[in-house]
Design a protein around this motif. Structure first.
Motif, PDB file in Angstrom:
ATOM      1  N   TYR A 152      62.692  41.973   3.025  1.00  0.00           N
ATOM      2  CA  TYR A 152      63.321  42.142   4.332  1.00  0.00           C
ATOM      3  C   TYR A 152      64.367  43.256   4.275  1.00  0.00           C
ATOM      4  O   TYR A 152      64.475  44.080   5.191  1.00  0.00           O
ATOM      5  CB  TYR A 152      63.962  40.816   4.759  1.00  0.00           C
ATOM      6  N   TYR A 153      65.106  43.300   3.164  1.00  0.00           N
ATOM      7  CA  TYR A 153      66.116  44.348   2.983  1.00  0.00           C
ATOM      8  C   TYR A 153      65.470  45.734   2.956  1.00  0.00           C
ATOM      9  O   TYR A 153      66.000  46.692   3.536  1.00  0.00           O
ATOM     10  CB  TYR A 153      66.881  44.098   1.686  1.00  0.00           C
ATOM     11  N   ALA A 154      64.322  45.835   2.288  1.00  0.00           N
ATOM     12  CA  ALA A 154      63.638  47.124   2.199  1.00  0.00           C
ATOM     13  C   ALA A 154      63.222  47.632   3.576  1.00  0.00           C
ATOM     14  O   ALA A 154      63.194  48.841   3.825  1.00  0.00           O
ATOM     15  CB  ALA A 154      62.423  46.995   1.287  1.00  0.00           C
ATOM     16  N   GLN A 155      62.941  46.707   4.481  1.00  0.00           N
ATOM     17  CA  GLN A 155      62.503  47.088   5.824  1.00  0.00           C
ATOM     18  C   GLN A 155      63.659  47.272   6.802  1.00  0.00           C
ATOM     19  O   GLN A 155      63.599  48.121   7.693  1.00  0.00           O
ATOM     20  CB  GLN A 155      61.554  46.023   6.374  1.00  0.00           C
ATOM     21  N   HIS A 156      64.710  46.462   6.646  1.00  0.00           N
ATOM     22  CA  HIS A 156      65.760  46.402   7.664  1.00  0.00           C
ATOM     23  C   HIS A 156      67.144  46.799   7.163  1.00  0.00           C
ATOM     24  O   HIS A 156      68.088  46.873   7.965  1.00  0.00           O
ATOM     25  CB  HIS A 156      65.830  44.983   8.252  1.00  0.00           C
ATOM     26  N   GLY A 157      67.308  47.007   5.857  1.00  0.00           N
ATOM     27  CA  GLY A 157      68.602  47.383   5.335  1.00  0.00           C
ATOM     28  C   GLY A 157      69.598  46.248   5.265  1.00  0.00           C
ATOM     29  O   GLY A 157      70.798  46.481   5.091  1.00  0.00           O
ATOM     30  N   ARG A 158      69.131  45.031   5.357  1.00  0.00           N
ATOM     31  CA  ARG A 158      69.988  43.843   5.240  1.00  0.00           C
ATOM     32  C   ARG A 158      69.139  42.687   4.717  1.00  0.00           C
ATOM     33  O   ARG A 158      67.918  42.660   4.923  1.00  0.00           O
ATOM     34  CB  ARG A 158      70.647  43.485   6.578  1.00  0.00           C
ATOM     35  N   MET A 188      69.334  39.409   5.433  1.00  0.00           N
ATOM     36  CA  MET A 188      68.967  38.410   6.442  1.00  0.00           C
ATOM     37  C   MET A 188      69.192  39.017   7.814  1.00  0.00           C
ATOM     38  O   MET A 188      69.918  39.999   7.970  1.00  0.00           O
ATOM     39  CB  MET A 188      69.777  37.124   6.271  1.00  0.00           C
ATOM     40  N   ALA A 189      68.575  38.429   8.817  1.00  0.00           N
ATOM     41  CA  ALA A 189      68.675  38.969  10.167  1.00  0.00           C
ATOM     42  C   ALA A 189      70.102  38.873  10.696  1.00  0.00           C
ATOM     43  O   ALA A 189      70.870  37.981  10.311  1.00  0.00           O
ATOM     44  CB  ALA A 189      67.732  38.212  11.100  1.00  0.00           C
ATOM     45  N   GLU A 190      70.459  39.804  11.540  1.00  0.00           N
ATOM     46  CA  GLU A 190      71.739  39.714  12.226  1.00  0.00           C
ATOM     47  C   GLU A 190      71.766  38.430  13.040  1.00  0.00           C
ATOM     48  O   GLU A 190      70.802  38.093  13.726  1.00  0.00           O
ATOM     49  CB  GLU A 190      71.925  40.929  13.134  1.00  0.00           C
ATOM     50  N   GLY A 191      72.857  37.691  12.934  1.00  0.00           N
ATOM     51  CA  GLY A 191      72.929  36.393  13.604  1.00  0.00           C
ATOM     52  C   GLY A 191      72.145  35.306  12.885  1.00  0.00           C
ATOM     53  O   GLY A 191      71.842  34.263  13.466  1.00  0.00           O
TER      54      GLY A 191
END
Length: 360
Positions: free
Chosen positions: A53-59, A61-64
């Motif tokens: 998920y980090y590789a795709q979104h830079g974090r 876990m999801a925001e919120g």
């Protein structure tokens, strides 16, 4: 919880073997529910958070993400960490974000010596050993206070400060938790782990609070031990241990030592609890993501199933928790052992054996 309860579980398999052992644990829990005569059922929601998920979104876990988890009855967690991401980013971005965000201040790590599992400790051959490490899970050495500064200096001139935070409230609540747990056990003994000879502020506060709290539990025996001496005591006098209460760092290290003594980190279960139940608690094996064996089908699911037993206990189903623990014992006693325990059983084979023992 009442009979017929639908238990809403947030599953976060995470990274590496975490995905494999959470899947195994879910199979065991679903089998347990099917055999519960309608006492409970599970409703699963899986979250794809972790290093991918980090590789795709830079974090991680999801925001919120915490708000998405808040209304679940519990969180079933696998592991976090992958070689492509610095460990402090993966850990603080997911697991610790949940633990601290939900004030899961009590971490329980039982040390169990299972039948059929060879311990590296000769004393385990003829001595009954059973203790639990209670870890302060919200502050101490893992409080996350500090920073890196003076990076503009020439090479070698940067300074990093990492502060351990000890509060009277934090010390007292974990110690009372440990004493209350000791009252439910046969020996009724609590050992406090300290290092107040060298850490003259935080750990002296820890000692002062422990001595004060102990007076409210005259039925529980107590002693205090320096952490380095406690490491030796784990090896030389494990029969003297019952409930061990320690700071975030000390308990983290000592509980891993205890699990290795029992045979493998793959056995180790844990619970990250918010005892007041203001937020959901999280249950996870201790072993980590193990990138070296991920995807090979040989991960040990016992720690994940043991964590599921801690979850059922916390949710108010002690008989179901006992069934899970007995099924684990029946599996190892029959010699169905994964590779980290000296056997050759696959993850699937160990899982199937646990389910068969549930139904026996």
């Amino acid at each position: 919880m009442n009979s017929g309860k639908t238990i809403r579980i947030a599953a976060i398999p995470g990274d590496g073997v975490g995905q494999e052992v959470v899947a195994a644990g879910r199979m065991v829990l679903d089998a347990l529910a099917e055999d519960s005569n309608g006492a409970f059922a599970f409703e699963w929601t899986e979250f794809p958070w972790g290093s991918d998920y980090y590789a795709q979104h830079g974090r991680m876990m999801a925001e919120g993400g915490l708000e998405q988890l808040r209304d679940f009855d519990a969180i079933y967690f696998g592991a976090v960490g992958w070689p492509t991401i610095p460990d402090h980013i993966s850990l603080w971005g997911l697991r610790l974000a949940i633990c601290q965000g939900f004030d899961q201040w009590a971490n329980i790590r039982p040390v169990k010596f299972l039948p059929g599992v060879t311990s590296p400790m000769r004393k385990a051959d003829d001595t009954e050993l059973d203790w639990v490490v209670v870890r302060e899970n919200s502050e101490g050495e893992y409080a996350g206070m500090g920073g890196r500064n003076l990076g503009g200096r020439p090479p070698g001139g940067e300074v990093a400060v990492q502060s351990a935070i000890f509060t009277e409230v934090g010390c007292e609540r974990i110690m009372r938790f440990a004493f209350d747990l000791a009252r439910t056990r046969t020996r009724k003994h609590v050992t406090s782990v300290t290092k107040s000879n060298a850490q003259q502020y935080g750990m002296v506060l820890w000692d002062d609070v422990f001595n004060r709290v102990a007076k409210d539990y005259p039925d529980v025996e107590v002693d205090s031990c320096l952490v380095d001496a406690m490491a030796a005591r784990f090896i030389l006098q494990p029969e003297s241990l019952d409930v061990v209460v320690a700071s975030n760092l000390h308990a983290d290290i000592l509980s891993d030592l205890g699990s290795a003594m029992a045979g493998s980190l793959g056995l180790a279960a844990s619970a990250n609890l918010n005892p007041e139940r203001r937020t959901p608690s999280m249950f996870e094996p201790v072993h980590g993501s193990a990138p070296d064996i991920a995807g090979q089908g040989i991960a040990n699911p016992i720690g994940a199933v043991g964590s599921a037993a801690l979850m059922m206990e916390h949710l108010g189903f002690p008989a179901a928790a006992e069934r899970l623990n007995k099924a684990i014992e029946g599996t190892t006693a029959a010699g169905v052992l994964p590779r980290d325990l000296g056997g050759n059983a696959t993850t699937e084979e160990v899982t199937s054996a646990i389910i068969d023992n549930l139904q026996a």
